[in-house]
Design a protein around this motif. Structure first.
Motif, PDB file in Angstrom:
ATOM      1  N   THR A 131     -12.658  -2.932 -10.300  1.00 28.59           N
ATOM      2  CA  THR A 131     -11.369  -3.484  -9.927  1.00 28.59           C
ATOM      3  C   THR A 131     -11.680  -5.080 -10.296  1.00 28.59           C
ATOM      4  OG1 THR A 131     -10.445  -2.351  -8.175  1.00 28.59           O
ATOM      5  CG2 THR A 131      -9.951  -4.857  -8.025  1.00 28.59           C
TER       6      THR A 131
ATOM      7  N   GLU B  22      -1.264   4.681  -6.476  1.00 28.59           N
ATOM      8  CA  GLU B  22      -2.444   4.682  -6.047  1.00 28.59           C
ATOM      9  C   GLU B  22      -3.422   3.662  -7.003  1.00 28.59           C
ATOM     10  OE1 GLU B  22      -4.184   9.013  -7.634  1.00 28.59           O
ATOM     11  OE2 GLU B  22      -3.608   8.747  -5.478  1.00 28.59           O
ATOM     12  N   ASN B  23      -3.184   3.696  -8.205  1.00 28.32           N
ATOM     13  CA  ASN B  23      -4.143   2.818  -9.261  1.00 28.32           C
ATOM     14  C   ASN B  23      -3.771   1.405  -9.320  1.00 28.32           C
ATOM     15  OD1 ASN B  23      -5.830   5.215  -9.834  1.00 28.32           O
ATOM     16  ND2 ASN B  23      -4.233   5.881 -11.210  1.00 28.32           N
TER      17      ASN B  23
ATOM     18  N   ASP C 119     -11.053  -0.816  -1.974  1.00 31.39           N
ATOM     19  CA  ASP C 119     -11.497  -0.929  -3.148  1.00 31.39           C
ATOM     20  C   ASP C 119     -10.718  -1.803  -4.240  1.00 31.39           C
ATOM     21  OD1 ASP C 119     -10.130   1.475  -3.045  1.00 31.39           O
ATOM     22  OD2 ASP C 119     -10.906   2.021  -5.151  1.00 31.39           O
ATOM     23  N   LYS C 120      -9.515  -1.730  -4.313  1.00 30.67           N
ATOM     24  CA  LYS C 120      -8.552  -2.228  -5.260  1.00 30.67           C
ATOM     25  C   LYS C 120      -7.810  -3.503  -4.830  1.00 30.67           C
ATOM     26  CE  LYS C 120      -7.543   2.207  -7.882  1.00 30.67           C
ATOM     27  NZ  LYS C 120      -8.823   2.793  -7.305  1.00 30.67           N
TER      28      LYS C 120
ATOM     29  N   THR D 192      -4.803  -1.892   4.229  1.00 28.62           N
ATOM     30  CA  THR D 192      -4.312  -1.117   3.055  1.00 28.62           C
ATOM     31  C   THR D 192      -5.475  -0.012   3.253  1.00 28.62           C
ATOM     32  OG1 THR D 192      -5.904  -1.794   1.291  1.00 28.62           O
ATOM     33  CG2 THR D 192      -3.979  -2.998   1.736  1.00 28.62           C
ATOM     34  N   GLN D 193      -4.848   1.378   2.480  1.00 29.16           N
ATOM     35  CA  GLN D 193      -5.998   2.425   2.380  1.00 29.16           C
ATOM     36  C   GLN D 193      -6.904   2.340   1.131  1.00 29.16           C
ATOM     37  OE1 GLN D 193      -6.134   4.521   5.064  1.00 29.16           O
ATOM     38  NE2 GLN D 193      -4.888   3.030   6.011  1.00 29.16           N
ATOM     39  N   ARG D 194      -6.644   1.286   0.356  1.00 30.29           N
ATOM     40  CA  ARG D 194      -7.328   0.993  -0.840  1.00 30.29           C
ATOM     41  C   ARG D 194      -8.124  -0.347  -0.854  1.00 30.29           C
ATOM     42  NH1 ARG D 194      -2.321   0.840  -4.988  1.00 30.29           N
ATOM     43  NH2 ARG D 194      -1.081   1.787  -3.040  1.00 30.29           N
TER      44      ARG D 194
ATOM     45  N   ASP E 254       0.720  -1.098  -0.092  1.00 30.83           N
ATOM     46  CA  ASP E 254       0.126   0.008  -0.092  1.00 30.83           C
ATOM     47  C   ASP E 254       0.869   1.291   0.231  1.00 30.83           C
ATOM     48  OD1 ASP E 254      -2.573   1.119  -0.002  1.00 30.83           O
ATOM     49  OD2 ASP E 254      -2.335   1.500   2.131  1.00 30.83           O
TER      50      ASP E 254
END
Length: 296
Positions: free
Chosen positions: A162, A109-110, A133-134, A129-131, A104
């Motif tokens: 995703t 970020e993508n 959604d991914k 993680t801070q993502r 992370d």
């Protein structure tokens, strides 16, 4: 998606790297051990040689596949500028959480972060993680170059974007992705592991011997491999880990691992990887069943 990072050069990791590289992706194969990386590359090369011998690919594709793979012992260097990272480390929650925390911080970020876990919660891994959604599950089947299925597991927060991206990438590999939800064991192992465990229980209680149990399932149910031999192939330690995850996650006694399986793992009899499980895989006794006395 052009650059793919695979974390872990073991059986699953090198298999996943093989498939992506053969389909034209730029693959970064990462492992803390240079020895494991060298062994992983040797395995990929050997598997490609078999495909050439069977005229499934030509020598030029073998060379191109190997040229598409770069190896790294540094995680930060290996995941730099990648579009998709697939973790294929050991089936251990703490190890995976640590890796995803680092990813992370290190990845753009993508970048989509995937795990090849066969049973551990995607939602729990994503929470590191801070993502979230991914973060997604990509559960390849072993051996990866041959088996067509990819279980695509959505965590609680995994986005539609995703999921659709991973489904599309899996199809480009010539695989059949199947979307499932995030519950212990997902679909494949929630059904497979109780069958394997019941086969071990049948052996444990003296219902039949190793080869007899496997013969019944192969000839009676048209399975290509009996459940005890399959357990050896998967790794008895992996089977035990998956059963424990399901037992803890679902609180249902039907998922409790058989005491014989626990004892064999404790004794280091892990199947093919250790040279002995329900069968003996030493060079002189390859795939002979171990005596019933040893299994009690």
């Amino acid at each position: 998606m052009k650059r793919i990072a695979i974390i872990g050069a073991g059986t699953m990791g090198n298999g996943i790297a093989h498939v992506f590289a053969q389909n034209g992706y730029n693959v970064h194969l990462i492992d803390v051990s240079q020895k494991a990386l060298n062994k992983g590359l040797a395995t990929i090369s050997s598997n490609l040689d078999r495909m050439v011998a069977k005229e499934k690919i030509d020598k030029s594709l073998k060379s191109a596949t190997l040229d598409n793979i770069s190896i790294y012992t540094s995680l930060s260097e290996g995941v730099a500028d990648t579009d998709l990272v697939i973790e294929a480390a050991s089936e251990n929650l703490e190890v995976k959480l640590k890796i995803f925390e680092e990813l992370d911080d290190l990845c753009a970020e993508n970048t989509i972060l995937a795990t090849n876990t066969s049973s551990i919660s995607i939602t729990q891994i994503a929470a590191a993680t801070q993502r979230p959604d991914k973060v997604i599950g990509m559960h390849f089947m072993n051996p990866v170059p041959i088996m067509q299925l990819v279980e695509v597991i959505r965590g609680y927060s995994t986005s539609d974007e995703t999921t659709s991206t991973v489904m599309e990438v899996s199809q480009k590999l010539g695989k059949t992705p199947t979307e499932v939800n995030d519950y212990p064991g997902f679909v494949a192992n929630r059904i497979l592991m109780p069958m394997i465990n019941e086969a071990i229980e049948s052996l444990y209680h003296g219902v039949a011997g190793v080869s007899e149990i496997d013969t019944v399932m192969k000839l009676g149910m048209a399975h290509p491999m009996g459940p005890l031999q399959l357990a050896d192939f998967i790794g008895l330690d992996v089977c035990l880990s998956i059963l424990n995850v399901m037992y803890e996650g679902l609180k249902n006694p039907k998922y409790a691992p058989c005491p014989l399986l626990v004892n064999m793992v404790t004794a280091g009899k892990l199947g093919v990887k250790s040279g002995e499980g329900f069968y003996d895989y030493s060079e002189s006794k390859k795939a002979e069943k171990v005596s019933s006395r040893q299994l009690r």
